[in-house]
Every structure is written in structure tokens, then in C-alpha cells.
Design a protein around this motif. Sequence first.
Motif, PDB file in Angstrom:
ATOM      1  N   THR A 207      22.624  32.683  -9.268  1.00 42.93           N
ATOM      2  CA  THR A 207      22.194  31.414  -8.676  1.00 42.93           C
ATOM      3  C   THR A 207      22.292  31.489  -7.161  1.00 42.93           C
ATOM      4  O   THR A 207      23.332  31.857  -6.619  1.00 42.93           O
ATOM      5  N   CYS A 208      21.205  31.110  -6.521  1.00 40.44           N
ATOM      6  CA  CYS A 208      21.168  31.182  -5.058  1.00 40.44           C
ATOM      7  C   CYS A 208      22.010  30.055  -4.455  1.00 40.44           C
ATOM      8  O   CYS A 208      21.884  28.893  -4.856  1.00 40.44           O
ATOM      9  N   PRO A 209      22.856  30.371  -3.473  1.00 44.39           N
ATOM     10  CA  PRO A 209      23.688  29.321  -2.871  1.00 44.39           C
ATOM     11  C   PRO A 209      22.898  28.321  -2.020  1.00 44.39           C
ATOM     12  O   PRO A 209      23.419  27.262  -1.701  1.00 44.39           O
ATOM     13  N   TYR A 210      21.641  28.641  -1.664  1.00 42.81           N
ATOM     14  CA  TYR A 210      20.907  27.797  -0.712  1.00 42.81           C
ATOM     15  C   TYR A 210      20.335  26.556  -1.402  1.00 42.81           C
ATOM     16  O   TYR A 210      20.728  25.433  -1.104  1.00 42.81           O
ATOM     17  N   HIS A 211      19.385  26.728  -2.361  1.00 43.82           N
ATOM     18  CA  HIS A 211      18.809  25.570  -3.046  1.00 43.82           C
ATOM     19  C   HIS A 211      18.951  25.669  -4.554  1.00 43.82           C
ATOM     20  O   HIS A 211      18.264  24.980  -5.301  1.00 43.82           O
ATOM     21  N   ALA A 212      19.792  26.611  -4.989  1.00 38.52           N
ATOM     22  CA  ALA A 212      20.199  26.737  -6.395  1.00 38.52           C
ATOM     23  C   ALA A 212      19.094  27.204  -7.346  1.00 38.52           C
ATOM     24  O   ALA A 212      19.130  26.893  -8.527  1.00 38.52           O
ATOM     25  N   TRP A 213      18.118  27.932  -6.851  1.00 37.60           N
ATOM     26  CA  TRP A 213      17.245  28.608  -7.804  1.00 37.60           C
ATOM     27  C   TRP A 213      18.114  29.571  -8.605  1.00 37.60           C
ATOM     28  O   TRP A 213      19.031  30.200  -8.048  1.00 37.60           O
ATOM     29  N   SER A 214      17.771  29.704  -9.882  1.00 39.58           N
ATOM     30  CA  SER A 214      18.670  30.446 -10.755  1.00 39.58           C
ATOM     31  C   SER A 214      17.891  31.483 -11.559  1.00 39.58           C
ATOM     32  O   SER A 214      16.831  31.182 -12.116  1.00 39.58           O
TER      33      SER A 214
ATOM     34  N   VAL B 112      17.783  39.330  -2.878  1.00 36.72           N
ATOM     35  CA  VAL B 112      17.117  38.325  -2.057  1.00 36.72           C
ATOM     36  C   VAL B 112      16.418  37.306  -2.951  1.00 36.72           C
ATOM     37  O   VAL B 112      15.704  37.664  -3.886  1.00 36.72           O
ATOM     38  N   CYS B 113      16.650  36.031  -2.639  1.00 39.07           N
ATOM     39  CA  CYS B 113      16.049  34.947  -3.401  1.00 39.07           C
ATOM     40  C   CYS B 113      14.559  34.877  -3.087  1.00 39.07           C
ATOM     41  O   CYS B 113      14.140  34.985  -1.926  1.00 39.07           O
ATOM     42  N   GLN B 114      13.761  34.659  -4.132  1.00 36.98           N
ATOM     43  CA  GLN B 114      12.310  34.642  -3.974  1.00 36.98           C
ATOM     44  C   GLN B 114      11.797  33.298  -3.471  1.00 36.98           C
ATOM     45  O   GLN B 114      10.603  33.123  -3.280  1.00 36.98           O
ATOM     46  N   HIS B 115      12.712  32.324  -3.250  1.00 34.31           N
ATOM     47  CA  HIS B 115      12.301  31.056  -2.650  1.00 34.31           C
ATOM     48  C   HIS B 115      12.100  31.231  -1.148  1.00 34.31           C
ATOM     49  O   HIS B 115      10.991  31.446  -0.688  1.00 34.31           O
ATOM     50  N   ARG B 116      13.191  31.244  -0.373  1.00 38.62           N
ATOM     51  CA  ARG B 116      13.015  31.411   1.067  1.00 38.62           C
ATOM     52  C   ARG B 116      13.914  32.490   1.638  1.00 38.62           C
ATOM     53  O   ARG B 116      14.166  32.531   2.833  1.00 38.62           O
ATOM     54  N   GLY B 117      14.392  33.382   0.734  1.00 40.74           N
ATOM     55  CA  GLY B 117      14.970  34.626   1.235  1.00 40.74           C
ATOM     56  C   GLY B 117      16.469  34.661   1.452  1.00 40.74           C
ATOM     57  O   GLY B 117      16.964  35.589   2.095  1.00 40.74           O
ATOM     58  N   HIS B 118      17.209  33.685   0.935  1.00 37.59           N
ATOM     59  CA  HIS B 118      18.672  33.769   1.065  1.00 37.59           C
ATOM     60  C   HIS B 118      19.199  34.912   0.205  1.00 37.59           C
ATOM     61  O   HIS B 118      18.602  35.254  -0.816  1.00 37.59           O
ATOM     62  N   GLU B 119      20.322  35.485   0.624  1.00 34.65           N
ATOM     63  CA  GLU B 119      20.968  36.478  -0.242  1.00 34.65           C
ATOM     64  C   GLU B 119      21.559  35.770  -1.453  1.00 34.65           C
ATOM     65  O   GLU B 119      22.005  34.619  -1.358  1.00 34.65           O
TER      66      GLU B 119
HETATM   67  S1  FES Z   1      16.419  30.401  -0.692  1.00 33.82           S
HETATM   68 FE1  FES Z   1      17.281  30.602  -2.638  1.00 33.82          FE
HETATM   69  S2  FES Z   1      16.998  28.697  -3.564  1.00 33.82           S
HETATM   70 FE2  FES Z   1      16.121  28.493  -1.623  1.00 33.82          FE
END
Ligand code: FES
Length: 378
Positions: A108-115, A89-96
Motif C-alpha cells: 500500500t502506497c503511503p501517499y494516497h493509499a493505492w494498494s 514505485v507507485c503507478q499513481h504519481r510515483g511515490h516509493e
Molecule cells: S503516489 Fe501512490 S497512491 Fe498516489
Amino acid sequence: MNLVALHKRDDDESFDRDPEQSFTIPARYYLDEGVLEREKEAIFYRSWFYAGHQSQLAEPGCYLTVMVCEQNVIVIRDKSGELKAYYNVCQHRGHELLFGSGKVRTITCPYHAWSYGFDGELKAARNTEKMVDFDKCQFSLKPVQVELFCGLVFVNLDPDAKPLREQAAGLEDEIREYCPRVDEVGFAQRDDYLVTTNWKIMVDNFLECYHCAPAHKDFVNLVDMDSYSVKLHGIYSSQVSSAARTTESSAYSFEKGEVDFGYAGWFLWPNLTIWIYPGEPNISVLQMIPDGAGRTIEYQDWFLPNPEPSQQQRDAMIYQRDVLQPEDIGLCESVYRGLQSKGYNQGRFVVDPGRSELSEHAVHHFQQLYVDAMDCGL
Ligand code: FES
Ligand SMILES: [Fe+2]
């Protein structure tokens, strides 16, 4: 969790530490969704859970994902070759973060590309440079325990859980005795099943061969039932037929392998079974995962030392997939329907003093582990 329901019992319900005296656990434990919610916290989120095989994580950046009931976990090999595991789970807003299995250079998160790096640290977060008090160190991935055991990858959500090797001391030596080439095997095949039953009915069923003669005519033709023994050890139990009965069974035909035996199977708390069939080297694991109180997802993963199965290995896999498993699934689905009857609540374990091959003491062993883990007042 519905502790009230767990404690609500008929006055004459009992479970005894002595298998010869004990009744089976009451039917509602197999039927109640509230019980399953409690099982997730008390059992699945505190125990070692099979996730895959080392051959699926051969190089740095290779990863797999696994659902521990509803908890999604990544296992990844880092640049130094170590295995790491994190909640997926991404620590930004929770995308897988990652899906299925494969190989990546960064997480790398597919949602907003936090890596994230393979060490779980947040390396890049777009447009955060000018933010006040934004500290990347606060957004590392949340770690999960991971352990390699006989080439099998296990994860445990409990940060305080003791290593599996310690909890199941002795199991590795037993597996190596029947599969000396366990370090050389690679992933061969996954067979999966969706079964209309409670996961514990499938575990109970694996843990006794009292049903083998009436229900598995080819299996009792493959193994020597006189040498079949069922032994209990801490959080695991073993079922071994040490002598081969025949190499021309109605299950399948085989040449004697490196180890001459009938069958070896282990149960590892809470929901894994490990199987070795006679003949050419093979090992498989079969995991039973609850998907609701009345639905079980079953996976059987086969591992072989050769890249392509031989005809004999194929025959063993086909026998398991097309004959033995459907026989067991039919039994377990019927028991699930039966446990819903107003005419049943608890039965007795058939346990003889000599703990013969017909004895159900390993079912009691599992249910004792269950009663202890659930702390349910039985
Ligand atoms: S939820 Fe992963 S980058 Fe935003
Ligand atoms: Fe069976």
C-alpha cells in the motif's frame, strides 16, 4: 552518456585479450562521472545484482528493498511462496511503496493509499470508481527478474537476461563444496563501509593476491599460499587455498571445520564477492556499489547456520571487519588518489605463464568483461 569521452584516447592506449600482453584500462575509466552513467546502463541495469538472503523472506508478505544503483526494487514472497520483484514505485504519481524490509499484507502506497497485491496488480485505488476509462489493469507494478542462488536473492532489471544459474554455471557446485550447509544458513550480520574510491578499484584489488604478502600479513599466515590458485570461468572467478596452513593463525584461531581448507573466495560479475573462511561453517557476500565515480558503498553480509555466532565465527568476522577490510580500503583509496595523478595512465598486469598465486590474470578477466560490456573501443 559521454561516449565521446570514452573514445577519446591517447594513441598508444591499448587493452589486449591476452593478459600477458595487456595494459590495464586507462585511468579515466575510474574517474569520470560520465563513465559511471554509462556503466549503470551497460552493466548494473543488465546484470544480476545481489539483493539479500532467503532467510529475510521466510514467509508470504516478507519483503526487502534494494537499490540497484539508482533503481529501487522490492522483492517480496507471495502467498504461494514464490519470490516476486517489482520496481519500488507507485503507478499513481510515483511515490516509493515500501521501505527497508519487513512484512506486509498488501503493498500500500503511503501517499494516497493505492494498494497492490503481491502479484503486482492494482487492487484498490480510492475514488476511481466513477472515473471514465480508468482501468486498474493498466497500473500494475512493473516487474523485475528475481532468482534464488545458493540461498542468495538476486535481481536483474533486464527482462531478457538469462538466468544467473545458466550464466554462472558451475559456481553453485563450487560454493557447496566449501559450504555444504549453505541451505541452512541465516542472516547474521551486516558490516558496511563508505570508501573514497572507484568501485572497480575494489574489484581489481579483490581479484589478486599479489598484494597479500606485502599488505595482509595475517592473511598469508592463515592460508597456504602454495596451494592458492586463481581460476577463471565465464562471468566468475575463484580463489581457493585448498590446504589449511595452520589452525593457530595471527588472523584468528579455529578448529578444523567440516571442510578442511584455507580460504575460498569468488568474484561474480559485476560487483559481488563471496567468501568462505576456514573453521566453523560461514559464508559472506561483499558487494561494491558505486555512489559516484569516487565513492563506493560496501556491504558485507554474513550468514551462519547457528542463530548466534560462536566465539570462533565472531573472531573471523572481527578479523575481516577490523583488519583485512581496513587494509584493503587503505590500498584502494590510495590507488584512487594515484589514478588522478598526471603521472599515470595505464599499467601492466603481472601475469606469469603458470598462472601462479601471484598472477593478476583474474584482474584482467574482470577488465575484459568490463571492456566487452562497455563496448568502449579499447
Ligand atoms: S503516489 Fe501512490 S497512491 Fe498516489
Ligand atoms: Fe586484499
